[in-house]
Design an enzyme around this catalytic site. Sequence first.
Site, PDB file in Angstrom:
ATOM      1  N   ASP A  91       0.857  -1.191   0.000  1.00 22.04           N
ATOM      2  CA  ASP A  91       0.000   0.000   0.000  1.00 22.04           C
ATOM      3  C   ASP A  91       0.892   1.238   0.000  1.00 22.04           C
ATOM      4  OD1 ASP A  91      -1.966   1.872   0.342  1.00 22.04           O
ATOM      5  OD2 ASP A  91      -2.948   0.845   2.013  1.00 22.04           O
ATOM      6  N   ASP A 182      -2.651   2.319  -6.260  1.00 21.10           N
ATOM      7  CA  ASP A 182      -1.641   2.357  -5.199  1.00 21.10           C
ATOM      8  C   ASP A 182      -1.662   1.155  -4.255  1.00 21.10           C
ATOM      9  OD1 ASP A 182      -4.069   3.129  -4.017  1.00 21.10           O
ATOM     10  OD2 ASP A 182      -2.998   4.170  -2.429  1.00 21.10           O
ATOM     11  N   GLU A 183      -2.364   0.107  -4.623  1.00 22.95           N
ATOM     12  CA  GLU A 183      -2.443  -1.059  -3.743  1.00 22.95           C
ATOM     13  C   GLU A 183      -2.369  -2.342  -4.547  1.00 22.95           C
ATOM     14  OE1 GLU A 183      -5.628  -1.609  -0.934  1.00 22.95           O
ATOM     15  OE2 GLU A 183      -5.801   0.563  -0.742  1.00 22.95           O
TER      16      GLU A 183
END
Length: 418
Positions: A91, A182-183
Amino acid sequence: MALLPRNAKAGMEGVDKEKMQRIVYETSKGSKYFENEEKKEALLRQKIENMRAQRAKLSAADLSHYQTVADRRILELEATRDLSRIWLHADMDAFYAAVETLSNPSLKGKPMAVGGMSMISTANYEARRFGVRAAMPGFIARKLCPELIFVPTDFKKYTHYSELTRKVFEKYDPNFMAASLDEAYLDITEVCKERSMSGGEIAEELRKCVNEETGLTCSAGVAPNRLLAKVCSDINKPNGQFVLTNDRMAVMTFIFSLPIRKIGGIGKVTEHILRDAFGISTCEEMLQKGGLLCALFSHSTADFFLSVGLGIGRTDTPQVSSRKSISSERTFSATDDETLLYQKLADIAEMLCTDMKKGGLCGRTLTLKLKTASFEVRSRAVTSEKYFSSSEDILKYASKLLKAELPISLRPTLVSFQ
DNA sequence: ATACATACC
DNA sequence: GACTGGTATGTAT
Protein backbone atom coordinates in the site's frame (compact mmCIF):
# COMPACT_ATOMS: atom_id res chain seq x y z
CA MET A 1 -25.20 13.11 16.63
CA ALA A 2 -23.39 12.85 13.33
CA LEU A 3 -21.50 9.68 12.50
CA LEU A 4 -17.74 9.95 12.68
CA PRO A 5 -16.36 10.73 9.24
CA ARG A 6 -13.96 7.87 8.60
CA ASN A 7 -11.30 5.87 10.29
CA ALA A 8 -8.92 7.95 12.27
CA LYS A 9 -5.78 7.64 10.20
CA ALA A 10 -2.23 7.33 11.40
CA GLY A 11 -0.43 10.44 12.62
CA MET A 12 -3.38 11.83 14.54
CA GLU A 13 -2.01 11.41 18.05
CA GLY A 14 -1.98 14.43 20.33
CA VAL A 15 -4.36 16.43 18.17
CA ASP A 16 -7.47 18.28 19.23
CA LYS A 17 -9.98 16.00 17.55
CA GLU A 18 -12.94 17.62 19.24
CA LYS A 19 -12.06 21.01 17.83
CA MET A 20 -11.71 19.47 14.37
CA GLN A 21 -15.07 17.74 14.67
CA ARG A 22 -16.63 21.04 15.67
CA ILE A 23 -15.14 22.89 12.69
CA VAL A 24 -16.38 20.20 10.31
CA TYR A 25 -19.80 20.31 11.92
CA GLU A 26 -20.07 24.11 11.93
CA THR A 27 -18.98 24.31 8.31
CA SER A 28 -21.54 21.93 6.88
CA LYS A 29 -24.41 22.39 9.36
CA GLY A 30 -27.62 23.59 7.70
CA SER A 31 -26.45 22.80 4.16
CA LYS A 32 -28.52 20.67 1.79
CA TYR A 33 -25.78 18.08 2.00
CA PHE A 34 -25.99 18.03 5.79
CA GLU A 35 -29.77 17.72 5.74
CA ASN A 36 -29.50 14.73 3.44
CA GLU A 37 -26.93 13.13 5.73
CA GLU A 38 -29.27 13.60 8.67
CA LYS A 39 -32.06 11.98 6.71
CA LYS A 40 -29.83 9.01 5.89
CA GLU A 41 -28.83 8.69 9.53
CA ALA A 42 -32.46 8.70 10.60
CA LEU A 43 -33.16 5.87 8.14
CA LEU A 44 -30.21 3.95 9.49
CA ARG A 45 -31.42 4.37 13.07
CA GLN A 46 -34.79 3.07 11.90
CA LYS A 47 -33.14 0.05 10.32
CA ILE A 48 -31.23 -0.62 13.53
CA GLU A 49 -34.44 -0.34 15.55
CA ASN A 50 -36.06 -2.91 13.24
CA MET A 51 -33.18 -5.29 13.76
CA ARG A 52 -33.35 -4.87 17.52
CA ALA A 53 -37.06 -5.64 17.38
CA GLN A 54 -36.45 -8.74 15.25
CA ARG A 55 -33.78 -9.80 17.67
CA ALA A 56 -36.14 -9.35 20.62
CA LYS A 57 -38.77 -11.49 18.89
CA LEU A 58 -36.50 -14.54 18.74
CA SER A 59 -37.73 -17.31 21.05
CA ALA A 60 -35.45 -19.48 23.15
CA ALA A 61 -36.02 -22.24 20.60
CA ASP A 62 -35.04 -19.91 17.73
CA LEU A 63 -31.91 -18.86 19.56
CA SER A 64 -30.84 -22.40 20.23
CA HIS A 65 -31.56 -23.37 16.63
CA TYR A 66 -29.47 -20.54 15.19
CA GLN A 67 -26.70 -21.22 17.68
CA THR A 68 -26.53 -24.75 16.27
CA VAL A 69 -26.48 -23.34 12.74
CA ALA A 70 -23.65 -20.96 13.66
CA ASP A 71 -21.64 -23.65 15.46
CA ARG A 72 -21.89 -25.94 12.44
CA ARG A 73 -20.96 -23.16 10.04
CA ILE A 74 -17.96 -22.19 12.18
CA LEU A 75 -16.72 -25.79 12.02
CA GLU A 76 -17.20 -25.86 8.23
CA LEU A 77 -15.37 -22.58 7.81
CA GLU A 78 -12.59 -23.69 10.13
CA ALA A 79 -12.13 -26.75 7.90
CA THR A 80 -11.48 -24.43 4.95
CA ARG A 81 -8.74 -22.51 6.76
CA ASP A 82 -5.64 -22.40 4.59
CA LEU A 83 -2.35 -21.55 6.31
CA SER A 84 -0.18 -22.70 3.41
CA ARG A 85 0.09 -19.39 1.54
CA ILE A 86 1.92 -16.17 2.36
CA TRP A 87 0.18 -13.03 1.11
CA LEU A 88 1.61 -9.55 1.02
CA HIS A 89 -0.49 -6.42 0.73
CA ALA A 90 1.49 -3.43 -0.53
CA ASP A 91 0.00 0.00 0.00
CA MET A 92 1.68 3.19 -1.19
CA ASP A 93 1.81 5.94 1.46
CA ALA A 94 -0.41 8.96 0.67
CA PHE A 95 0.17 8.02 -2.95
CA TYR A 96 -1.14 10.99 -4.98
CA ALA A 97 0.27 13.48 -2.49
CA ALA A 98 3.65 11.73 -2.45
CA VAL A 99 3.83 11.73 -6.25
CA GLU A 100 3.04 15.45 -6.37
CA THR A 101 5.76 16.16 -3.80
CA LEU A 102 8.20 14.19 -5.88
CA SER A 103 7.56 16.41 -8.90
CA ASN A 104 7.52 19.56 -6.77
CA PRO A 105 9.92 19.12 -3.81
CA SER A 106 9.06 22.58 -2.44
CA LEU A 107 5.86 20.94 -1.13
CA LYS A 108 7.93 18.78 1.20
CA GLY A 109 7.03 19.26 4.86
CA LYS A 110 4.04 21.48 4.11
CA PRO A 111 0.42 20.49 4.59
CA MET A 112 -0.90 19.62 1.13
CA ALA A 113 -3.89 17.95 -0.43
CA VAL A 114 -4.56 16.63 -3.90
CA GLY A 115 -7.91 17.84 -5.17
CA GLY A 116 -9.86 21.06 -5.13
CA MET A 117 -12.37 23.10 -3.18
CA SER A 118 -15.16 20.60 -3.74
CA MET A 119 -13.26 17.41 -3.01
CA ILE A 120 -9.92 16.11 -1.81
CA SER A 121 -8.66 12.71 -2.86
CA THR A 122 -5.51 12.48 -0.72
CA ALA A 123 -3.85 14.53 1.99
CA ASN A 124 -0.21 14.24 3.00
CA TYR A 125 0.69 13.43 6.59
CA GLU A 126 1.34 17.05 7.51
CA ALA A 127 -2.23 17.90 6.46
CA ARG A 128 -3.68 14.88 8.25
CA ARG A 129 -2.41 16.31 11.52
CA PHE A 130 -4.97 19.08 11.01
CA GLY A 131 -7.74 16.55 10.44
CA VAL A 132 -7.64 16.92 6.67
CA ARG A 133 -8.37 13.62 4.97
CA ALA A 134 -9.38 11.91 1.75
CA ALA A 135 -13.05 12.28 0.76
CA MET A 136 -13.33 15.62 2.54
CA PRO A 137 -14.44 18.68 0.59
CA GLY A 138 -11.66 21.18 0.10
CA PHE A 139 -13.49 24.11 1.60
CA ILE A 140 -13.82 22.25 4.90
CA ALA A 141 -10.19 21.16 4.73
CA ARG A 142 -9.16 24.79 4.34
CA LYS A 143 -11.06 25.71 7.50
CA LEU A 144 -9.20 23.01 9.39
CA CYS A 145 -5.90 24.10 7.91
CA PRO A 146 -5.88 27.60 6.38
CA GLU A 147 -2.35 27.23 4.99
CA LEU A 148 -3.27 24.00 3.19
CA ILE A 149 -1.81 23.82 -0.31
CA PHE A 150 -4.12 22.40 -2.99
CA VAL A 151 -2.66 20.52 -5.94
CA PRO A 152 -4.97 19.48 -8.79
CA THR A 153 -5.36 15.77 -9.54
CA ASP A 154 -3.19 14.43 -12.36
CA PHE A 155 -4.07 10.82 -13.05
CA LYS A 156 -1.56 10.45 -15.85
CA LYS A 157 1.23 11.10 -13.38
CA TYR A 158 -0.17 8.62 -10.84
CA THR A 159 -0.64 5.98 -13.51
CA HIS A 160 2.99 6.37 -14.53
CA TYR A 161 4.25 5.84 -10.98
CA SER A 162 1.76 3.04 -10.47
CA GLU A 163 3.29 1.24 -13.44
CA LEU A 164 6.75 1.60 -11.90
CA THR A 165 5.55 -0.02 -8.66
CA ARG A 166 3.87 -2.80 -10.63
CA LYS A 167 7.14 -3.65 -12.35
CA VAL A 168 8.56 -4.29 -8.89
CA PHE A 169 5.52 -6.30 -7.73
CA GLU A 170 5.81 -8.48 -10.83
CA LYS A 171 9.23 -9.68 -9.75
CA TYR A 172 7.79 -11.13 -6.55
CA ASP A 173 4.53 -12.45 -7.99
CA PRO A 174 3.92 -12.42 -11.75
CA ASN A 175 0.20 -12.90 -11.05
CA PHE A 176 -0.09 -10.14 -8.43
CA MET A 177 -3.53 -8.57 -8.03
CA ALA A 178 -3.73 -4.82 -8.46
CA ALA A 179 -6.45 -3.45 -6.17
CA SER A 180 -6.09 0.17 -7.31
CA LEU A 181 -3.34 2.44 -8.59
CA ASP A 182 -1.64 2.36 -5.20
CA GLU A 183 -2.44 -1.06 -3.74
CA ALA A 184 -1.69 -4.64 -4.67
CA TYR A 185 -1.88 -8.16 -3.29
CA LEU A 186 1.03 -10.53 -3.90
CA ASP A 187 1.19 -14.25 -3.23
CA ILE A 188 4.81 -14.47 -2.09
CA THR A 189 4.70 -18.14 -1.05
CA GLU A 190 6.90 -19.28 -3.94
CA VAL A 191 9.43 -16.47 -3.77
CA CYS A 192 9.85 -17.05 -0.02
CA LYS A 193 10.49 -20.73 -0.67
CA GLU A 194 12.84 -20.25 -3.63
CA ARG A 195 14.98 -17.71 -1.82
CA SER A 196 14.67 -19.20 1.66
CA MET A 197 13.48 -15.87 3.00
CA SER A 198 10.72 -15.04 5.45
CA GLY A 199 7.69 -12.99 4.46
CA GLY A 200 9.03 -10.12 6.52
CA GLU A 201 12.41 -10.21 4.73
CA ILE A 202 10.69 -10.20 1.34
CA ALA A 203 8.54 -7.27 2.43
CA GLU A 204 11.61 -5.28 3.54
CA GLU A 205 13.30 -5.95 0.22
CA LEU A 206 10.21 -5.16 -1.86
CA ARG A 207 9.63 -1.86 -0.06
CA LYS A 208 13.27 -0.89 -0.54
CA CYS A 209 13.03 -1.78 -4.22
CA VAL A 210 9.82 0.23 -4.69
CA ASN A 211 11.53 3.17 -3.04
CA GLU A 212 14.59 2.91 -5.27
CA GLU A 213 12.50 2.66 -8.43
CA THR A 214 10.03 5.42 -7.62
CA GLY A 215 11.35 7.58 -4.78
CA LEU A 216 8.10 6.80 -2.96
CA THR A 217 7.51 4.85 0.22
CA CYS A 218 4.99 2.13 0.83
CA SER A 219 3.78 -0.02 3.68
CA ALA A 220 3.26 -3.75 3.67
CA GLY A 221 1.27 -6.37 5.50
CA VAL A 222 2.23 -10.04 5.42
CA ALA A 223 -0.31 -12.65 6.49
CA PRO A 224 -1.77 -16.05 5.55
CA ASN A 225 -4.62 -14.51 3.52
CA ARG A 226 -5.59 -11.31 1.75
CA LEU A 227 -8.10 -10.10 4.31
CA LEU A 228 -5.49 -10.21 7.05
CA ALA A 229 -2.66 -8.89 4.88
CA LYS A 230 -4.72 -5.79 4.16
CA VAL A 231 -5.34 -5.17 7.85
CA CYS A 232 -1.63 -5.68 8.56
CA SER A 233 -0.41 -3.18 5.96
CA ASP A 234 -2.22 -0.43 7.85
CA ILE A 235 -0.62 -1.16 11.22
CA ASN A 236 2.78 0.45 10.77
CA LYS A 237 1.85 3.01 8.14
CA PRO A 238 3.61 5.03 6.79
CA ASN A 239 6.79 3.38 5.52
CA GLY A 240 6.41 0.35 7.76
CA GLN A 241 5.31 -3.26 7.75
CA PHE A 242 3.70 -5.85 9.94
CA VAL A 243 3.92 -9.63 9.74
CA LEU A 244 1.31 -12.07 10.96
CA THR A 245 2.74 -15.58 10.96
CA ASN A 246 1.02 -18.60 9.45
CA ASP A 247 -0.04 -19.97 12.78
CA ARG A 248 -3.63 -20.47 13.84
CA MET A 249 -3.09 -19.22 17.38
CA ALA A 250 -1.28 -16.13 16.17
CA VAL A 251 -4.14 -15.38 13.79
CA MET A 252 -6.80 -15.87 16.47
CA THR A 253 -4.97 -13.69 18.98
CA PHE A 254 -4.54 -11.00 16.35
CA ILE A 255 -8.10 -10.99 15.07
CA PHE A 256 -9.91 -11.27 18.39
CA SER A 257 -9.05 -7.85 19.73
CA LEU A 258 -9.40 -6.19 16.33
CA PRO A 259 -12.18 -3.59 15.95
CA ILE A 260 -14.47 -4.76 13.14
CA ARG A 261 -14.07 -1.43 11.30
CA LYS A 262 -10.48 -2.41 10.47
CA ILE A 263 -11.78 -5.18 8.23
CA GLY A 264 -12.12 -4.47 4.52
CA GLY A 265 -15.79 -4.63 3.62
CA ILE A 266 -17.00 -3.39 7.00
CA GLY A 267 -17.62 0.30 6.60
CA LYS A 268 -19.27 3.00 8.65
CA VAL A 269 -22.81 1.70 8.24
CA THR A 270 -22.11 -1.98 8.96
CA GLU A 271 -20.04 -0.97 11.97
CA HIS A 272 -22.91 1.10 13.28
CA ILE A 273 -25.48 -1.67 12.74
CA LEU A 274 -23.37 -4.37 14.36
CA ARG A 275 -22.53 -2.20 17.34
CA ASP A 276 -25.96 -0.71 18.03
CA ALA A 277 -28.14 -3.69 17.17
CA PHE A 278 -25.91 -6.49 18.44
CA GLY A 279 -23.26 -4.97 20.69
CA ILE A 280 -20.51 -6.19 18.40
CA SER A 281 -17.34 -4.09 18.25
CA THR A 282 -14.53 -6.62 17.95
CA CYS A 283 -14.00 -9.59 15.68
CA GLU A 284 -14.16 -11.94 18.64
CA GLU A 285 -17.70 -10.77 19.30
CA MET A 286 -18.60 -11.81 15.73
CA LEU A 287 -18.02 -15.39 16.83
CA GLN A 288 -19.61 -15.00 20.25
CA LYS A 289 -22.79 -13.61 18.67
CA GLY A 290 -22.69 -15.95 15.68
CA GLY A 291 -26.16 -17.34 16.44
CA LEU A 292 -27.73 -13.89 16.24
CA LEU A 293 -25.87 -13.08 13.04
CA CYS A 294 -27.10 -16.30 11.42
CA ALA A 295 -30.65 -15.53 12.54
CA LEU A 296 -30.79 -11.98 11.22
CA PHE A 297 -28.52 -11.79 8.19
CA SER A 298 -28.48 -13.54 4.85
CA HIS A 299 -26.46 -16.71 4.47
CA SER A 300 -23.62 -15.01 2.60
CA THR A 301 -23.42 -12.03 4.96
CA ALA A 302 -23.45 -14.25 8.05
CA ASP A 303 -20.74 -16.40 6.47
CA PHE A 304 -18.62 -13.32 5.87
CA PHE A 305 -19.06 -12.16 9.47
CA LEU A 306 -18.17 -15.58 10.89
CA SER A 307 -15.09 -15.93 8.70
CA VAL A 308 -13.98 -12.48 9.88
CA GLY A 309 -14.30 -13.74 13.46
CA LEU A 310 -12.07 -16.68 12.54
CA GLY A 311 -9.56 -14.58 10.61
CA ILE A 312 -10.25 -16.58 7.46
CA GLY A 313 -9.89 -14.89 4.08
CA ARG A 314 -9.23 -15.68 0.46
CA THR A 315 -5.93 -17.33 -0.40
CA ASP A 316 -6.58 -18.21 -4.05
CA THR A 317 -5.54 -16.21 -7.10
CA PRO A 318 -8.67 -15.73 -9.18
CA GLN A 319 -8.06 -15.23 -12.90
CA VAL A 320 -8.65 -11.64 -13.95
CA SER A 321 -12.33 -11.31 -14.68
CA SER A 322 -13.55 -8.99 -17.40
CA ARG A 323 -15.11 -5.74 -16.36
CA LYS A 324 -18.82 -5.68 -15.58
CA SER A 325 -19.70 -2.05 -15.97
CA ILE A 326 -18.40 1.23 -17.25
CA SER A 327 -19.69 4.59 -16.18
CA SER A 328 -19.24 8.29 -16.55
CA GLU A 329 -20.68 10.79 -14.12
CA ARG A 330 -20.39 14.51 -13.64
CA THR A 331 -21.88 16.63 -10.88
CA PHE A 332 -22.87 20.18 -11.75
CA SER A 333 -24.68 22.89 -9.88
CA ALA A 334 -28.37 22.20 -9.61
CA THR A 335 -30.64 23.35 -12.38
CA ASP A 336 -34.21 22.72 -13.53
CA ASP A 337 -33.60 24.14 -17.02
CA GLU A 338 -34.60 21.19 -19.18
CA THR A 339 -32.63 22.29 -22.22
CA LEU A 340 -29.54 22.56 -20.06
CA LEU A 341 -30.19 19.15 -18.50
CA TYR A 342 -30.43 17.53 -21.95
CA GLN A 343 -27.24 19.30 -22.96
CA LYS A 344 -25.41 17.97 -19.88
CA LEU A 345 -26.79 14.52 -20.61
CA ALA A 346 -25.47 14.69 -24.20
CA ASP A 347 -22.03 15.71 -22.90
CA ILE A 348 -21.90 12.80 -20.45
CA ALA A 349 -23.18 10.39 -23.12
CA GLU A 350 -20.34 11.55 -25.34
CA MET A 351 -17.75 10.98 -22.58
CA LEU A 352 -19.17 7.55 -21.84
CA CYS A 353 -19.10 6.63 -25.52
CA THR A 354 -15.46 7.72 -25.79
CA ASP A 355 -14.50 5.53 -22.81
CA MET A 356 -16.44 2.57 -24.20
CA LYS A 357 -14.75 2.90 -27.60
CA LYS A 358 -11.36 3.10 -25.91
CA GLY A 359 -12.06 -0.16 -24.08
CA GLY A 360 -13.81 -1.76 -27.08
CA LEU A 361 -16.89 -2.25 -24.91
CA CYS A 362 -20.62 -2.30 -25.48
CA GLY A 363 -23.55 -2.71 -23.10
CA ARG A 364 -27.19 -3.75 -22.94
CA THR A 365 -28.38 -1.99 -19.83
CA LEU A 366 -28.17 1.74 -19.40
CA THR A 367 -28.57 3.25 -15.97
CA LEU A 368 -29.25 6.93 -15.51
CA LYS A 369 -28.09 8.14 -12.13
CA LEU A 370 -29.67 11.33 -10.86
CA LYS A 371 -28.60 13.49 -7.99
CA THR A 372 -31.28 15.89 -6.96
CA ALA A 373 -30.65 19.36 -5.62
CA SER A 374 -31.28 17.90 -2.15
CA PHE A 375 -28.49 15.30 -2.57
CA GLU A 376 -30.90 12.44 -2.96
CA VAL A 377 -29.61 9.81 -5.40
CA ARG A 378 -31.93 7.97 -7.79
CA SER A 379 -31.28 5.49 -10.54
CA ARG A 380 -33.39 4.53 -13.54
CA ALA A 381 -32.44 1.73 -15.92
CA VAL A 382 -33.43 0.26 -19.30
CA THR A 383 -32.24 -2.93 -20.94
CA SER A 384 -32.24 -3.17 -24.70
CA GLU A 385 -32.54 -6.22 -26.96
CA LYS A 386 -29.16 -5.74 -28.51
CA TYR A 387 -25.84 -4.37 -27.35
CA PHE A 388 -25.06 -0.75 -28.06
CA SER A 389 -22.05 1.56 -27.84
CA SER A 390 -22.77 4.63 -29.99
CA SER A 391 -23.31 7.97 -28.30
CA GLU A 392 -26.61 8.29 -30.25
CA ASP A 393 -27.95 5.07 -28.71
CA ILE A 394 -26.71 6.02 -25.26
CA LEU A 395 -28.31 9.45 -25.51
CA LYS A 396 -31.55 7.98 -26.90
CA TYR A 397 -32.03 5.66 -23.92
CA ALA A 398 -30.76 8.19 -21.41
CA SER A 399 -33.07 10.94 -22.71
CA LYS A 400 -36.06 8.63 -22.46
CA LEU A 401 -35.17 7.89 -18.84
CA LEU A 402 -34.62 11.56 -18.03
CA LYS A 403 -37.86 12.61 -19.71
CA ALA A 404 -39.83 10.38 -17.36
CA GLU A 405 -38.34 12.19 -14.37
CA LEU A 406 -39.05 15.75 -15.45
CA PRO A 407 -39.67 18.24 -14.07
CA ILE A 408 -36.81 17.97 -11.63
CA SER A 409 -33.85 19.94 -10.34
CA LEU A 410 -30.71 17.95 -10.92
CA ARG A 411 -27.00 17.54 -10.68
CA PRO A 412 -26.81 14.24 -12.73
CA THR A 413 -24.82 11.30 -13.99
CA LEU A 414 -24.95 8.56 -16.50
CA VAL A 415 -23.97 4.94 -16.21
CA SER A 416 -23.91 2.08 -18.62
CA PHE A 417 -23.87 -1.52 -17.59
CA GLN A 418 -22.94 -4.63 -19.48
C1' DA B 1 -34.39 -6.99 -14.44
C1' DT B 2 -34.61 -2.79 -11.43
C1' DA B 3 -33.75 0.24 -7.50
C1' DC B 4 -31.05 1.37 -3.94
C1' DA B 5 -27.44 0.94 -0.49
C1' DT B 6 -22.75 -0.01 0.89
C1' DA B 7 -17.91 -0.20 0.28
C1' DC B 8 -13.31 0.77 -1.45
C1' DC B 9 -9.68 4.05 -3.16
C1' DG C 1 -20.29 29.28 -2.00
C1' DA C 2 -18.62 24.75 -2.52
C1' DC C 3 -19.57 17.50 -0.36
C1' DT C 4 -16.22 13.64 -6.44
C1' DG C 5 -15.76 9.78 -9.70
C1' DG C 6 -15.28 4.72 -11.11
C1' DT C 7 -16.29 -0.06 -10.14
C1' DA C 8 -18.10 -3.99 -7.64
C1' DT C 9 -21.37 -6.21 -4.96
C1' DG C 10 -25.29 -7.10 -1.69
C1' DT C 11 -30.31 -6.93 -0.68
C1' DA C 12 -34.96 -6.50 -1.71
C1' DT C 13 -38.58 -6.56 -4.90
